[in-house]
Design an enzyme around this catalytic site. Structure first.
Site, mmCIF file in Angstrom:
data_model
loop_
_atom_site.group_PDB
_atom_site.id
_atom_site.type_symbol
_atom_site.label_atom_id
_atom_site.label_comp_id
_atom_site.label_asym_id
_atom_site.label_seq_id
_atom_site.Cartn_x
_atom_site.Cartn_y
_atom_site.Cartn_z
ATOM 1 N N ARG A 1 0.842 -1.208 0.000
ATOM 2 C CA ARG A 1 0.000 0.000 0.000
ATOM 3 C C ARG A 1 0.870 1.248 0.000
ATOM 4 O O ARG A 1 1.881 1.342 0.692
ATOM 5 C CB ARG A 1 -0.882 -0.017 1.249
ATOM 6 C CG ARG A 1 -1.618 1.303 1.492
ATOM 7 C CD ARG A 1 -2.785 1.162 2.430
ATOM 8 N NE ARG A 1 -2.515 0.421 3.650
ATOM 9 C CZ ARG A 1 -3.459 -0.062 4.452
ATOM 10 N NH1 ARG A 1 -4.743 0.117 4.165
ATOM 11 N NH2 ARG A 1 -3.131 -0.730 5.543
ATOM 12 N N ARG B 1 2.818 3.798 4.960
ATOM 13 C CA ARG B 1 2.522 3.935 6.389
ATOM 14 C C ARG B 1 3.555 3.172 7.202
ATOM 15 O O ARG B 1 3.894 2.046 6.850
ATOM 16 C CB ARG B 1 1.114 3.389 6.685
ATOM 17 C CG ARG B 1 0.013 4.353 6.309
ATOM 18 C CD ARG B 1 -1.371 3.745 6.349
ATOM 19 N NE ARG B 1 -1.633 2.822 7.448
ATOM 20 C CZ ARG B 1 -2.801 2.228 7.656
ATOM 21 N NH1 ARG B 1 -3.819 2.463 6.847
ATOM 22 N NH2 ARG B 1 -2.965 1.399 8.665
HETATM 23 P P1 ADP Z 1 -8.064 -1.148 4.347
HETATM 24 O O1 ADP Z 1 -8.596 0.256 4.428
HETATM 25 O O2 ADP Z 1 -9.134 -2.172 4.514
HETATM 26 O O3 ADP Z 1 -6.908 -1.394 5.240
HETATM 27 P P2 ADP Z 1 -7.133 -0.379 1.650
HETATM 28 O O4 ADP Z 1 -8.357 0.065 0.923
HETATM 29 O O5 ADP Z 1 -6.186 0.664 2.086
HETATM 30 O O6 ADP Z 1 -7.541 -1.372 2.856
HETATM 31 O O7 ADP Z 1 -6.408 -1.450 0.705
HETATM 32 C C1 ADP Z 1 -5.171 -2.054 1.094
HETATM 33 C C2 ADP Z 1 -4.258 -2.139 -0.127
HETATM 34 O O8 ADP Z 1 -4.770 -3.099 -1.054
HETATM 35 C C3 ADP Z 1 -4.146 -0.832 -0.904
HETATM 36 O O9 ADP Z 1 -2.833 -0.716 -1.393
HETATM 37 C C4 ADP Z 1 -5.162 -0.990 -2.043
HETATM 38 O O10 ADP Z 1 -4.767 -0.260 -3.209
HETATM 39 C C5 ADP Z 1 -5.127 -2.482 -2.292
HETATM 40 N N1 ADP Z 1 -6.448 -3.038 -2.648
HETATM 41 C C6 ADP Z 1 -7.669 -2.641 -2.193
HETATM 42 N N2 ADP Z 1 -8.651 -3.416 -2.713
HETATM 43 C C7 ADP Z 1 -8.038 -4.329 -3.507
HETATM 44 C C8 ADP Z 1 -8.507 -5.416 -4.336
HETATM 45 N N3 ADP Z 1 -9.822 -5.696 -4.423
HETATM 46 N N4 ADP Z 1 -7.589 -6.146 -5.000
HETATM 47 C C9 ADP Z 1 -6.251 -5.853 -4.906
HETATM 48 N N5 ADP Z 1 -5.746 -4.850 -4.149
HETATM 49 C C10 ADP Z 1 -6.629 -4.096 -3.458
HETATM 50 P P1 ADP Z 2 -6.279 -0.831 8.577
HETATM 51 O O1 ADP Z 2 -7.603 -0.731 7.913
HETATM 52 O O2 ADP Z 2 -5.160 -1.093 7.616
HETATM 53 O O3 ADP Z 2 -6.238 -1.732 9.766
HETATM 54 P P2 ADP Z 2 -6.687 1.827 9.834
HETATM 55 O O4 ADP Z 2 -6.205 2.995 9.083
HETATM 56 O O5 ADP Z 2 -8.147 1.583 9.910
HETATM 57 O O6 ADP Z 2 -5.898 0.565 9.230
HETATM 58 O O7 ADP Z 2 -6.126 1.869 11.320
HETATM 59 C C1 ADP Z 2 -4.758 2.038 11.597
HETATM 60 C C2 ADP Z 2 -4.509 1.862 13.078
HETATM 61 O O8 ADP Z 2 -5.221 2.879 13.807
HETATM 62 C C3 ADP Z 2 -4.996 0.545 13.673
HETATM 63 O O9 ADP Z 2 -4.055 -0.502 13.515
HETATM 64 C C4 ADP Z 2 -5.190 0.936 15.137
HETATM 65 O O10 ADP Z 2 -3.947 1.000 15.812
HETATM 66 C C5 ADP Z 2 -5.722 2.351 15.025
HETATM 67 N N1 ADP Z 2 -7.196 2.378 14.981
HETATM 68 C C6 ADP Z 2 -7.974 2.751 13.933
HETATM 69 N N2 ADP Z 2 -9.274 2.654 14.244
HETATM 70 C C7 ADP Z 2 -9.338 2.211 15.523
HETATM 71 C C8 ADP Z 2 -10.397 1.885 16.426
HETATM 72 N N3 ADP Z 2 -11.686 1.987 16.067
HETATM 73 N N4 ADP Z 2 -10.071 1.481 17.675
HETATM 74 C C9 ADP Z 2 -8.789 1.376 18.065
HETATM 75 N N5 ADP Z 2 -7.741 1.637 17.267
HETATM 76 C C10 ADP Z 2 -8.000 2.053 16.006
#
Ligand code: ADP
Ligand code: ADP
Ligand code: ZN
Length: 213
Positions: free
Chosen positions: A127, A160
């Site tokens: 990502r 990140r």
């Molecule tokens: P989340 O918010 O659930 O952590 P993201 O939307 O940031 O996930 O997606 C994580 C990574 O995977 C990003 O780099 C995104 O571009 C990629 N990604 C998201 N959806 C897909 C998919 N359907 N297939 C392949 N890669 C994806």
């Molecule tokens: P991802 O979808 O890839 O897990 P997010 O951007 O949603 O990442 O969250 C990044 C980080 O922020 C999490 O790993 C956690 O440490 C913190 N975080 C986000 N949302 C919450 C929540 N609702 N409660 C506790 N921690 C959170």
């Protein structure tokens, strides 16, 4: 439209959130984005949240719940909202239920994006994000047109600090123990839509639109 996006780290919540915002015009409330903004700005909340986030742990509920309630009370959430990354455990879900019922608000759908665990590490580690406009890319699955540069605003893309293999693995474990029970919780409430997130980004969005129709 009042929506929750549920799914493991790297499932595609943020990516689909951008699609949903464009189509349904609802405010996107991402607790992860709010924490990252606070870290960037060096606020007290940012300092406290950073140590948990960098270890792949959940930020404590005391720091998280009030933040979401105050965001939901802003006028732009009156007709709808999309929560991304909240709730993340049963305590937060019960807190949200209480807040919503006290304000006579009902959820329309919980969109649960299901992705095989083996795909999640590659998704999160590849990502890249734009800190200026919030756009998300993937080095392999969703690359920007110019390598390392945001298509939308021309800023440099970054990774990140918590998107490394060790931290992502830990976040997946926490997802399985703390967050996954919410699938049952919302299934019992009859509001869940399970979406196959192993598919292409565009196909996942097709399925989400069908679930929201
Ligand atoms: P989340 O918010 O659930 O952590 P993201 O939307 O940031 O996930 O997606 C994580 C990574 O995977 C990003 O780099 C995104 O571009 C990629 N990604 C998201 N959806 C897909 C998919 N359907 N297939 C392949 N890669 C994806
Ligand atoms: P991802 O979808 O890839 O897990 P997010 O951007 O949603 O990442 O969250 C990044 C980080 O922020 C999490 O790993 C956690 O440490 C913190 N975080 C986000 N949302 C919450 C929540 N609702 N409660 C506790 N921690 C959170
Ligand atoms: Zn950008």
């Amino acid at each position: 439209m009042k929506i929750i996006l549920l799914g493991p780290p790297g499932a595609g919540k943020g990516t689909q959130a951008a699609n949903i915002v464009e189509k349904y015009n609802v405010p996107h409330i991402s607790t992860g984005d709010i924490f990252r903004k606070n870290i960037k700005e060096g606020t007290e909340l940012g300092k406290k949240a950073q140590e948990y986030i960098n270890q792949g742990k959940l930020v404590p509920d005391e720091l998280t719940c009030g933040l979401v309630a105050s965001r939901l009370s802003e006028p732009d959430c009156k007709d709808g909202f999309m929560l991304d990354g909240f709730p993340r455990n049963i305590f937060q879900a019960e807190y949200l239920d209480k807040y919503l019922s006290e304000n006579n608000v009902a959820l329309d759908k919980v969109i649960n994006i299901e992705v095989d665990s083996k795909l999640l590490i590659d998704r999160a580690c590849g990502r890249r994000i734009c800190k200026t406009c919030g756009a998300t890319y993937h080095v392999q699955f969703n690359p920007s047109k110019k390598e390392g540069i945001c298509d939308v605003c021309d800023s440099a893309l970054t990774q990140r600090p918590d998107d490394n293999e060790e931290t992502v693995s830990h976040r997946i474990e926490i997802y399985l123990s703390e967050t996954k029970p919410l699938v049952d919780y919302y299934t019992k409430k009859g509001v869940i839509a399970n979406i196959n997130g192993n598919q292409d980004i565009s196909k996942v969005f097709e399925d989400i639109k069908a679930a929201l129709a």
